[in-house]
Design a protein around this motif. Structure first.
Motif, short mmCIF file in Angstrom:
data_model
loop_
_atom_site.label_atom_id
_atom_site.label_comp_id
_atom_site.label_asym_id
_atom_site.label_seq_id
_atom_site.Cartn_x
_atom_site.Cartn_y
_atom_site.Cartn_z
N ARG A 40 -0.68 10.66 9.79
CA ARG A 40 -0.77 11.82 8.89
C ARG A 40 -1.83 12.80 9.38
O ARG A 40 -1.62 14.01 9.42
CB ARG A 40 -1.10 11.37 7.47
CG ARG A 40 -1.16 12.49 6.44
CD ARG A 40 -1.63 12.03 5.08
NE ARG A 40 -3.05 11.68 5.07
CZ ARG A 40 -3.75 11.41 3.97
NH1 ARG A 40 -3.15 11.41 2.78
NH2 ARG A 40 -5.03 11.09 4.05
N LYS A 41 -2.99 12.27 9.79
CA LYS A 41 -4.05 13.12 10.31
C LYS A 41 -3.62 13.80 11.61
O LYS A 41 -3.84 15.00 11.81
CB LYS A 41 -5.31 12.27 10.54
CG LYS A 41 -6.51 13.05 11.06
CD LYS A 41 -7.00 14.08 10.06
CE LYS A 41 -8.27 14.76 10.56
NZ LYS A 41 -8.68 15.86 9.67
N LEU A 42 -2.97 13.03 12.48
CA LEU A 42 -2.47 13.57 13.75
C LEU A 42 -1.50 14.72 13.53
O LEU A 42 -1.50 15.71 14.25
CB LEU A 42 -1.79 12.45 14.55
CG LEU A 42 -1.08 12.84 15.85
CD1 LEU A 42 -2.08 13.35 16.88
CD2 LEU A 42 -0.32 11.65 16.41
N PHE A 43 -0.65 14.60 12.50
CA PHE A 43 0.33 15.63 12.19
C PHE A 43 -0.26 16.81 11.43
O PHE A 43 0.45 17.74 11.09
CB PHE A 43 1.47 15.03 11.35
CG PHE A 43 2.45 14.18 12.14
CD1 PHE A 43 2.29 13.95 13.49
CD2 PHE A 43 3.55 13.62 11.51
CE1 PHE A 43 3.19 13.18 14.21
CE2 PHE A 43 4.47 12.85 12.21
CZ PHE A 43 4.27 12.62 13.57
N ALA A 91 0.85 -1.19 0.00
CA ALA A 91 0.00 0.00 0.00
C ALA A 91 0.88 1.25 0.00
O ALA A 91 2.10 1.18 0.22
CB ALA A 91 -0.92 0.00 1.23
N ALA A 92 0.23 2.38 -0.25
CA ALA A 92 0.96 3.66 -0.24
C ALA A 92 0.02 4.76 0.22
O ALA A 92 -1.21 4.60 0.22
CB ALA A 92 1.51 3.98 -1.63
N LEU A 93 0.59 5.88 0.62
CA LEU A 93 -0.16 7.01 1.15
C LEU A 93 0.40 8.30 0.59
O LEU A 93 1.61 8.55 0.65
CB LEU A 93 -0.04 7.03 2.68
CG LEU A 93 -0.74 8.18 3.42
CD1 LEU A 93 -2.26 8.04 3.31
CD2 LEU A 93 -0.31 8.20 4.89
N PHE A 94 -0.48 9.15 0.04
CA PHE A 94 -0.07 10.45 -0.49
C PHE A 94 0.03 11.44 0.66
O PHE A 94 -0.88 11.55 1.49
CB PHE A 94 -1.10 10.94 -1.51
CG PHE A 94 -0.71 12.23 -2.20
CD1 PHE A 94 0.25 12.25 -3.19
CD2 PHE A 94 -1.32 13.43 -1.85
CE1 PHE A 94 0.60 13.42 -3.83
CE2 PHE A 94 -0.98 14.61 -2.49
CZ PHE A 94 -0.01 14.61 -3.48
N VAL A 95 1.15 12.17 0.73
CA VAL A 95 1.39 13.14 1.81
C VAL A 95 1.92 14.44 1.20
O VAL A 95 2.35 14.47 0.05
CB VAL A 95 2.39 12.60 2.85
CG1 VAL A 95 1.83 11.36 3.54
CG2 VAL A 95 3.73 12.28 2.22
N GLY A 121 8.17 15.38 1.39
CA GLY A 121 9.11 14.34 1.73
C GLY A 121 9.40 14.29 3.23
O GLY A 121 9.56 13.22 3.82
N THR A 122 9.48 15.46 3.85
CA THR A 122 9.69 15.52 5.29
C THR A 122 8.53 14.85 6.02
O THR A 122 8.74 14.06 6.95
CB THR A 122 9.83 16.98 5.76
OG1 THR A 122 11.03 17.54 5.20
CG2 THR A 122 9.91 17.08 7.27
N ALA A 123 7.30 15.15 5.60
CA ALA A 123 6.14 14.50 6.21
C ALA A 123 6.21 12.99 6.05
O ALA A 123 5.94 12.23 6.98
CB ALA A 123 4.85 15.05 5.60
#
Length: 402
Positions: free
Chosen positions: A257-260, A85-89, A92-94
């Motif tokens: 990701r949501k938390l950040f 799986a993968a996640l769009f953010v 790169g730092t994130a």
């Protein structure tokens, strides 16, 4: 009623804003010219009109819930990297920081990486802030890339209560434009897994490695538990990175990701831009490498020292054997009718760098070297590169902007 409508109209007038100037087309054209002459970073690349047009055809979902174009991009990245799986953010730092937070469960723990690594030097102490992690920053014994022996010399294992056990080894490929030999990556990975240590790849520019070594992305990513890849550097998309890994890992990453604060809404247009970049800009990296190697060869021919060679898109050089300084080169570059944008020792070539910009830069170095020679400068007998250097990221403002 009339008074209320007038009041609302007044508030609406206060809120109203128009960001598009009457000369925006000319301004954008000038910006593209400037970018073609910028050697500071490949993050300066901008979307083309064709990329914009393709991106506007993407879907309009909300990515905190489900966004079809973004989900399709994530599935594609998972496929080409060989991950589940993968996640769009957003960046790169994130991507790196989310990955570390997901891998690291209960301190004390440490992350082992190259002392020049982005996660150590350029992510604002994120490993300590977000994950409470100690970072073991290692200087490669060969001054190029970490080896298995370097890892073995610095990894922390065992039960000594004075030390933070190593739970993640993070490699960056490319690092300052240089490529880690794949056989070394595999050896490090096999050793890490024998100890139960996770492997993370900061592959912001892994695209360059794939092009230069003609190695499929999956093969480059197989030794790693998690992989971060950027779209907004060498590939020229406006925003975004992807984090790839196991399904459970990515599910946790979505929550982190949501938390950040990185949960985004209508990301389809960004995913569309990334997809266009993968399809149309990725193949252009071969020409980038050829241009950077020509730049290096010309600098050597002139007599400058090469501190880090043009393996992909970056060259680090030292003009001091010519009696020339970075400031002198930058001043001449900024004084051109079409200015050059230069930093210090680092030169970055990207998909929008023009050959004219490279030629103008080399002409400046030649002219300054000739002036110094006529003034009596003699190259030092020991004027050779030491193999060690500082990566300088100073943006000098051209005279036209002062």
């Amino acid at each position: 009623m009339a008074t209320s409508e007038a009041a609302l109209a007044n508030i609406a007038d206060q809120v109203k804003v128009d960001l598009v100037s009457k000369t925006h087309a000319l301004e954008n054209a000038n910006k593209r010219k400037e970018i073609a002459r910028t050697f500071i970073s490949d993050t300066v690349t901008v979307p083309t009109e064709e990329m914009y047009a393709y991106a506007t055809t993407a879907t309009l979902g909300d990515d905190v819930y489900f966004e079809p174009s973004t989900a399709a991009l994530e599935a594609h990245i998972a496929h080409i990297t060989g991950k589940e799986a993968a996640l769009f953010v957003p960046s790169g730092t994130a991507s790196n920081q989310i990955a570390l937070r997901c891998h690291l469960k209960q301190p004390p723990y440490s992350i082992l990486c190259d002392y020049r690594a982005h996660i150590y030097k350029y992510e604002a102490g994120g490993a300590a802030f977000h994950s409470g992690a100690h970072v073991i920053a290692v200087q490669p014994s060969n001054k190029h890339h970490l080896t298995l022996d370097d890892i073995k010399d610095h990894v922390v294992t065992g039960t000594d209560v004075h030390c933070a056990p190593t739970e993640v080894i993070a490699l960056e490929n490319t690092l300052n434009g240089t490529i880690i030999p794949q056989e070394e990556v595999i050896a490090i990975s096999e050793y890490a897994r024998s100890l139960g240590i996770k492997m993370h790849l900061d592959g912001a520019r892994i695209w360059h490695v794939a092009i230069e070594t003609t190695t499929p992305l999956k093969q480059l990513c197989d030794p790693f538990d998690s992989v971060s890849l950027c779209f907004s550097k060498g590939l020229g998309a406006p925003v975004g990175s992807c984090l790839a890994g196991p399904k459970e890992f990515i599910a946790r990453a979505r929550a982190i990701r949501k938390l950040f604060g990185g949960g985004m809404r209508q990301t389809g247009i960004l995913a569309g831009s990334a997809a266009y970049a993968l399809s149309h800009n990725f193949p252009k990296l071969a020409k980038v490498h050829a241009l950077s190697k020509r730049l290096q060869a010309s600098l050597e021919e002139i007599g400058a020292n090469i501190l880090s060679r043009a393996e992909t898109c970056m060259i680090f050089y030292d003009p001091s054997p010519l009696g020339v300084t970075y400031d002198e080169i930058a001043e001449k570059g900024s004084a051109l009718p079409e200015p050059l944008f230069l930093g210090g020792s680092r030169l970055v070539v990207h998909i929008q760098t023009s050959e004219e910009a490279v030629n103008d830069f080399l002409s400046i170095v030649r002219e300054l070297a000739e002036e110094k020679k006529k003034a009596g400068w003699v190259r030092p007998a020991n004027g050779q590169a030491s193999g060690d250097f500082k990566d300088v990221y100073i943006r000098r403002v051209p005279k036209t902007e002062k």
